[in-house]
Design a protein around this motif. Structure first.
Motif, mmCIF file in Angstrom:
data_model
loop_
_atom_site.group_PDB
_atom_site.id
_atom_site.type_symbol
_atom_site.label_atom_id
_atom_site.label_comp_id
_atom_site.label_asym_id
_atom_site.label_seq_id
_atom_site.Cartn_x
_atom_site.Cartn_y
_atom_site.Cartn_z
ATOM 1 N N HIS A 189 0.823 -1.211 0.000
ATOM 2 C CA HIS A 189 0.000 0.000 0.000
ATOM 3 C C HIS A 189 0.858 1.263 0.000
ATOM 4 C CE1 HIS A 189 0.972 -0.602 4.257
ATOM 5 N NE2 HIS A 189 0.741 0.675 4.415
ATOM 6 N N ALA A 244 -4.947 1.960 -7.202
ATOM 7 C CA ALA A 244 -5.493 0.730 -6.624
ATOM 8 C C ALA A 244 -5.638 -0.362 -7.675
ATOM 9 C CB ALA A 244 -6.841 1.023 -5.966
ATOM 10 N N ALA A 245 -6.089 0.008 -8.875
ATOM 11 C CA ALA A 245 -6.229 -0.986 -9.940
ATOM 12 C C ALA A 245 -4.868 -1.531 -10.370
ATOM 13 C CB ALA A 245 -6.951 -0.370 -11.142
ATOM 14 N N GLU A 247 -2.136 -1.669 -8.489
ATOM 15 C CA GLU A 247 -1.623 -2.502 -7.401
ATOM 16 C C GLU A 247 -2.292 -3.878 -7.395
ATOM 17 O OE1 GLU A 247 -1.469 -4.285 -3.434
ATOM 18 O OE2 GLU A 247 -3.251 -3.391 -4.379
ATOM 19 N N LYS A 248 -3.577 -3.917 -7.681
ATOM 20 C CA LYS A 248 -4.291 -5.199 -7.717
ATOM 21 C C LYS A 248 -3.792 -6.056 -8.872
ATOM 22 C CE LYS A 248 -8.941 -7.179 -7.834
ATOM 23 N NZ LYS A 248 -10.400 -6.897 -7.917
ATOM 24 N N TRP A 249 -3.510 -5.426 -10.016
ATOM 25 C CA TRP A 249 -3.025 -6.167 -11.173
ATOM 26 C C TRP A 249 -1.627 -6.723 -10.912
ATOM 27 C CZ3 TRP A 249 1.075 -4.889 -14.586
ATOM 28 C CH2 TRP A 249 1.179 -5.712 -15.712
ATOM 29 N N SER A 251 -0.256 -7.302 -7.902
ATOM 30 C CA SER A 251 -0.229 -8.239 -6.776
ATOM 31 C C SER A 251 -0.559 -9.663 -7.191
ATOM 32 C CB SER A 251 -1.206 -7.773 -5.690
ATOM 33 O OG SER A 251 -2.541 -7.795 -6.186
ATOM 34 N N LYS A 252 -1.256 -9.852 -8.335
ATOM 35 C CA LYS A 252 -1.547 -11.204 -8.799
ATOM 36 C C LYS A 252 -0.270 -11.950 -9.159
ATOM 37 C CE LYS A 252 -6.149 -10.027 -10.597
ATOM 38 N NZ LYS A 252 -7.004 -9.971 -11.814
#
Length: 448
Positions: A189, A244-245, A247-249, A251-252
């Motif tokens: 984060h 946020a998008a 970071e989510k991409w 983190s996969k």
């Protein structure tokens, strides 16, 4: 062009600029974090780091410096010590370059050699300062916090970083690798926050030399209050949503490391710790009266994601990889446990053994013994050696589950349509206010 077209073009340009700045800042932040993580990997493996783990940062840091100095005088420095401390000294530089690399790249693309002059050169210098200095400060702070966490990860700290046990049942290399993964996975984060603030650093560097408008040229108070509020809200939310998008991409891609960390915390919970060097039974749940179903379901998803990542790295026609087949078989074993008659809080002995071997496999064992034992326990391959565990169907997402529940009956469908209609009315009103079709003061009066 009318006002509506100009507004739409401005919004599209701002979104594109945010995607460029935030996405690039997120990528560079991840690259910088990878380099800092490499220095953490080397630091925790250094013999002198045991002083920090034994005495803590406050007492152990002077002892660490004295030990390194003594080794230098005796010329008995372990291999890689010089490179390690060179990387430690370069941490602020890495943070600065993570923030300032985009202005450097833009200047080289605009002018051969990157030598900008005049007002454009002054703007470049300001952008370098206002993006590089925050990057250096944030990077150094995150790296230093990581050293304190890795010295004693079982101590409770402020923030999102969770405590982690260092079980003696695992080798020192595996323990150190897992604790480094634990810290960086819990602090992604920070990269997201820095990336979301990146466009504002650039905007601040652009707005500094501009003169403030005179009171006569400004609009009367309250006339543009609604427009200013909506514009400010969009300016803040759009970079945050892009960060946020992104970071989510990203983190996969960390499913393997995250699965190992979650397995460590499930099998060796900190809450059961009695002393700094104590051990807890690997088959106990985190809480005596709580079932670890949520943790197991999360681990199951992570193992499936890790298997997909491993297969994606193989050449066409050579998937699935044997390790991905193992991980899918473990995931299937967890699903069978969750869907079977498991009512207690404790993990069965056989499942605990499977999860322990999975943890070893995820951390890269020195020989093939753990792979063979795990394959025999979960029946990953049939008698002919073919994969016996295929990919599990993906579970529906949050929105799909909500819509499915809402439309399960006629009353639910009516409620969903009514809720969407009630939500669209204020959105339409906001759009009409933006394009100037409705006066905000009259709209507020109608609401009252």
């Amino acid at each position: 062009m009318n006002v509506v077209e100009v507004t739409l073009i401005a919004i599209a340009a701002y979104i594109a600029l945010c995607v460029l700045l935030v996405g690039w800042a997120m990528i560079m932040a991840v690259v910088g974090a990878v380099m800092m993580r490499l220095s953490h990997d080397m630091l925790v493996e250094a013999p002198s780091f045991l002083l920090l783990r034994r005495y803590g940062m406050r007492r152990g840091l002077p002892l660490y410096i004295c030990d390194i100095s003594r080794r230098l005088r005796r010329r008995s420095v372990p291999e890689g010590t010089v490179a390690l401390h060179a990387m430690i000294a370069s941490v602020p530089v890495v943070g600065f370059l993570s923030g300032a690399f985009l202005p450097f790249l833009a200047s080289f693309l605009m002018v051969p050699g990157g030598d900008l002059s005049g007002a454009l050169g002054e703007f470049q210098d300001r952008v370098l300062l206002f993006t590089g200095i925050p990057g250096a400060l944030v990077g150094t702070w995150v790296w230093w916090r990581g050293v304190g966490y890795m010295a004693r990860p079982w101590i409770k700290r402020r923030g999102r970083t969770r405590r982690t046990l260092l079980p003696q049942a695992l080798s020192r290399r595996v323990r150190n690798s897992l604790v480094v993964d634990s810290y960086w996975l819990d602090n992604t984060h920070m990269a997201m926050a820095f990336s979301a603030a990146y466009p504002f650093f650039v905007a601040y560097a652009f707005l500094i030399p501009l003169e403030s408008p005179s009171p006569q040229a400004s609009s009367p108070p309250g006339q543009l209050a609604g427009w200013q509020f909506l514009a400010t809200l969009c300016v803040i939310l759009i970079p945050a949503a892009v960060a946020a998008a992104t970071e989510k991409w990203i983190s996969k891609r960390w499913a393997i490391a995250q699965a190992g960390v979650e397995l460590l915390r499930l099998l060796y919970p900190v809450e059961s710790r009695k002393g700094e060097e104590g051990e807890c039974l690997p088959h106990l749940a985190v809480e005596p009266n709580a079932s670890p179903r949520a943790e197991l379901a999360s681990i199951c998803d992570l193992l499936d994601g890790a298997a997909r990542r491993i297969d994606a790295q193989q050449r066409r026609g050579f998937a699935p990889h044997p390790v991905s087949t193992l991980l899918r078989a473990v995931s299937r074993r967890i699903v069978n446990h969750l869907m079977g008659p498991s009512y207690g809080a404790d993990l069965p002995e056989d499942l605990a053994r499977v999860l322990q071997l999975t943890l070893v496999v995820l951390t890269g064992p020195a020989d093939v013994g753990p792979y063979e034992k795990l394959a025999a326990l979960v029946l990953a391959f049939d008698s002919d050696g073919a994969p016996a565990a295929g990919p599990l169907p993906r579970s529906p997402g949050l929105i799909s589950r909500m819509v499915s529940r809402a439309t399960a009956s006629v009353q639910g469908l009516v409620a969903l349509v009514g809720g969407l209609t009630a939500l669209m009315i204020p959105l339409i009103a906001v759009v009409l206010i933006i394009i100037g079709k409705i006066d905000i003061e009259k709209f507020v009066g109608l609401i009252k």
